[in-house]
Structure formats: structure tokens, C-alpha cells
Enzyme design. Structure first.
Site: not given
Length: 470
Positions: A90, A93-94, A170
Site C-alpha cells: 500500500h 501504491e501511494h 490514513e
């Protein structure tokens, strides 16, 4: 940019695909193109081209629309992480949105904003997807930008440090939503401290410990062309998409070896032995969030069609048993439903309810009683017919935009290696018999459940939770 929980029922099948027609396309190295689904009068035609380096390009053509969705699927998710790398997929991904050798982060976002497009990504436990939705005339731009992100990311150390704060926020935002967190807790209850049992986002400790070099090595290892599937749906021309994708990857020097072959879909036979496990997070929340469940089935299991019907009848809508018993008749919860999570080698079945803490015992008893009743006696024929109709309708309605179509063909290629037409999916659902539904109910619901709860429970309530799954 989001994480995605796999609380869905797998739909594509490993059978029933159309006969593929193979042709060779140009270039210094030959690419193999196949028509997987011929469609009707050219509408809904699904084609696949495998480039020499193992990169697959799959498209579905809909000439009647004016939009197109382009995506790249990577066969890597949080289950591919070691404990120290939890959250790396993840995180990466950012970072792919933060800049390439050709574009800054602002350039990436501004390019799509300037044409009214949408761009995002999501990470799941077994795959990651980057996508853009644009007007059909702007598809070349979307292809160029998304391919550039996947092949030319700089992974600058300063960006890694800056984005760390975003990801920690997040995580904090997700923690503020216990109705979502309880599903992560349930995965941990069932699967323990394993890659599938850990959260997609990682934890505060693992994110703080991750460095640029670790993420760069992870990127190099898992974003090889053989691990990728390119998917496009809408008013698209397959040959043009292939040429544009090939040019973008060739420009970045990322086509790979000419003799490379695509990575095969994941497989395996993991057995989940969890039974009677209870995990409770005591928090000061207004509601208690409860998931009661047991092991499910893998996404390639042919029983998934029957399980989809069972799931719909049990907790998939306003007429479902759980909704009627818990909400309509007794008013004990606002949200109550059942769901399935299917992976390559195992699965989960769960029942969720959000209720006042004082009502937890009553809600759990009703849910447990319904699961036991259905396991022992099945679902009646009228409920099954209604569930078949509901599942068929929701399947079609869920594929009414190019984004959903791109997701279907991309995920099908990555996870199954094959495509199934909508008509074939509807036929699979319609072919489910009452005996098949009752059999899968015995197999799944007849197991001893486990339980995950988040809420402000008193000590005596927590003690009773263990009795509820005894």
C-alpha cells in the site's frame, strides 16, 4: 488511493470461456493476440494480447459509450509481505503517484484533471490496481500517464518520508471507523499473525520502520511485466491500446525478456482451522461492531455459485433472513449483513451487525440461531429463487460502467487466467439448485464459528462472548 477489503463473492469461472483465436501482431518481437469472448456484433468483445516480455493486455470493446477506463493490475498484495514489510504494498501504491523521471506529482494529477478524468488506485490482499477513467478521445493520455507511473517512478527518499505521514493519517482515519476495522480484526481472528491475517495498511510501527531501500526492492521484485495485467474497457480499439502500451513500456525499457511468460494465477490449499476463537477490542464507541463467522471457500471452488446464492438469501438484502430477523422484526441493529471473502487458497464467511452494546448478546443469539437453522435445514425454495434473481440482477447492474468492466476483465485475467461472459455468469447463477445451496450451507455454516467484536463492553459481557461460540 485506498486499501480494499475483499468482502465480495468471486464471480468469474474457470470454465465456459469462448474458443480463442490466435493471431500474431507486428514488431521486432511477435505478440500473441487472442479473442477470448467474441461479443455480439462487436459489442462486448474481449481480446488479450501477450507481449514478448510477458505483459498481458486485455480489452473489452463497447462502441456505444464515450468513456474508457484504463488500469494496470499488479499481482502483489499484502499477503506477499513479511511481518517487517507489512504495509509495503500500500505504501508503494501511494509512492507511484509522487513522480517519475518524466513527470512530477503535480504533472500526474494535472494531466488527468485537465481533461476531466478520474485517477486512483487500490490495494488488496492479493493484488493492486492503478486506473484512470477518461473520455475515449483522451485514452492515449491515460495510457501514457498510468504506464509512466508504473514503469518510471523515482521513489525519491524525500517522497517516502513525506508520504509516511499521509499513510499514518490514513491508518488513523481507518481506526476511527470501527465498522470497518472489525473486518480486519475478524481476518486476524480467523487467520492469525499471517500475511492474510494482517491489515493491508500495515501498522503504525511497521510504516514508521519502512525505508526507501526496502520499498524499492519490493517494487523491483513485484512489478516485473510478467506480474502485470493491463486492462481497458469502453470505446477502445484493442490494437491501438496494445501499440500505445507497448510504446510506453518500451520507452521506459520495461518490456522485459522476450522469452518471459506471464505469472500463473495463485493457487494452493490453505486450511483454516480457526474454531471458537474470540477477539475483543474494548473501545469507547456508541455501537458495538460484531462479526460472527467461519472458514469459507477459495475463489476457484465451483461451490462459489451456490455460496453466492446462500449469502444473498441469508444476509444480502432487505428481504434476507438476517435483515428481517435482526432489524425488521426486533429493531436491534441498523446495519446487518453477511459476506464472503475469497482468496486463492481459502476463504471466509462472516455475519456483521452494528448494535448498541447492551444488545450484543441478543443480536449474537439471533445470528447464531439463524446460522444453525440454515445449516441443519437449509433455505426454502422460494428464498432460493428470490436470491437467484437478486444475485443475477445485481451482477448485471454492477457491470453498467466502464470502470466495473475494466475491473472484471483485469481481475479475471490476473486471478483466473480466463474470462467469462455476463451471459455465462448468469447461466451459472441460474443453474444453482436448492440441493447445492443446502449442501454448501451444511459445509460452511455447520462449522463452529469464531467471533470478533469492537465496542465498550463490560467485563461480564466479554466473558459471555466466549460462551456464544462454544
Amino acid at each position: 488511493m485506498t486499501s480494499r477489503s475483499p468482502r465480495t463473492t468471486a464471480r468469474p469461472s474457470t470454465k465456459g470461456r469462448a474458443v480463442a483465436r490466435t493471431t500474431e501482431t507486428g514488431g521486432t518481437a511477435k505478440a500473441r493476440t487472442q479473442t477470448l469472448l467474441p461479443g455480439k456484433d462487436g459489442v462486448g468483445t474481449v481480446r488479450r494480447t501477450t507481449l514478448p516480455g510477458g505483459l498481458r493486455v486485455v480489452t473489452e470493446t463497447l462502441p456505444s459509450v464515450r468513456s474508457a477506463t484504463f488500469g494496470i493490475w499488479a499481482g502483489v498484495g499484502s499477503r506477499d509481505e513479511s511481518p517487517t514489510l507489512n504495509g509495503a504494498t500500500h505504501y508503494l501504491e501511494h509512492l507511484l503517484f509522487k513522480g517519475t523521471r518524466r513527470r512530477t506529482a503535480l504533472d500526474i494529477s494535472a494531466a488527468l484533471d485537465a481533461v476531466g478524468g478520474e485517477m486512483n488506485a487500490f490495494t488488496a490482499k492479493e493484488y493492486t490496481c492503478y486506473y484512470a477513467r477518461v473520455l475515449d478521445t483522451d485514452l492515449p493520455l491515460a495510457i501514457d500517464v498510468v504506464c509512466d507511473m508504473l514503469t518510471g517512478s523515482t521513489l525519491d527518499a524525500a517522497d517516502v518520508d513525506a508520504e509516511r505521514g499521509v499513510i499514518l493519517e490514513e491508518i488513523a482515519m481507518t481506526e476511527d471507523d470501527p465498522g470497518d476495522v472489525v473486518h480486519d480484526l475478524f481476518a486476524h481472528t480467523m487467520l492469525g499473525d499471517t500475511p492474510l491475517g494482517r491489515p493491508v495498511l500495515g501498522t503504525v510501527d511497521t510504516i514508521n520502520a519502512l525505508g526507501r531501500d526496502q520499498i524499492a526492492r519490493f517494487y523491483k521484485r513485484h512489478y516485473d511485466p510478467t506480474h502485470l495485467v493491463v486492462a481497458a474497457a469502453g470505446n477502445v480499439d484493442h490494437a491501438k491500446v496494445v501499440r500505445q502500451v507497448r510504446a510506453a513500456f518500451d520507452r521506459a525499457g520495461s518490456l522485459g525478456r522476450g522469452d518471459a511468460v506471464p505469472l500463473a494465477p495463485r493457487e494452493g490449499t490453505r486450511l483454516i482451522k480457526a474454531a471458537g476463537r474470540v477477539e475483543v477490542q474494548n473501545r469507547r464507541t456508541e455501537q458495538a461492531h460484531v462479526v460472527l463467522g467461519m472458514p469459507g471457500i477459495a475463489r476457484t471452488d465451483e461451490r462459489r455459485w451456490a455460496l453466492g446464492v446462500l449469502n444473498t438469501a441469508l444476509g444480502g438484502g432487505m428481504s434476507s433472513r438476517l435483515f428481517q430477523e435482526v432489524r425488521e422484526k426486533r429493531g436491534l441493529a441498523y446495519s446487518v449483513y453477511s459476506y464472503t471473502s475469497s482468496f486463492a487458497d481459502c476463504g471466509l464467511f462472516g455475519v456483521y451487525a452494528g448494535c448498541r452494546p447492551s444488545q450484543v448478546d441478543d443480536v449474537l443469539k439471533i445470528c447464531r440461531d439463524e446460522l444453525e437453522t440454515v445449516a441443519a435445514h437449509g433455505i426454502d425454495d422460494d428464498e432460493i429463487r428470490r436470491a437467484v434473481g437478486q444475485l443475477a440482477g445485481s451482477t448485471v447492474l454492477g457491470l453498467e460502467d466502464t470502470g466495473a468492466l475494466m475491473n472484471r476483465i483485469g481481475k479475471s485475467e490476473l486471478c483466473w487466467g480466463e474470462q467469462l461472459s455476463v451471459d455465462d455468469m448468469l447461466a451459472k447463477i441460474a443453474a444453482v439448485t436448492p440441493d447445492e445451496v443446502r449442501a454448501v450451507a451444511r459445509d460452511i455454516l455447520g462449522q463452529r464459528p469464531s467471533l470478533s467484536v469492537i465496542g465498550p463492553l463490560k467485563e461480564r459481557q466479554t466473558a459471555r462472548l466466549h460462551e456464544a461460540v462454544a
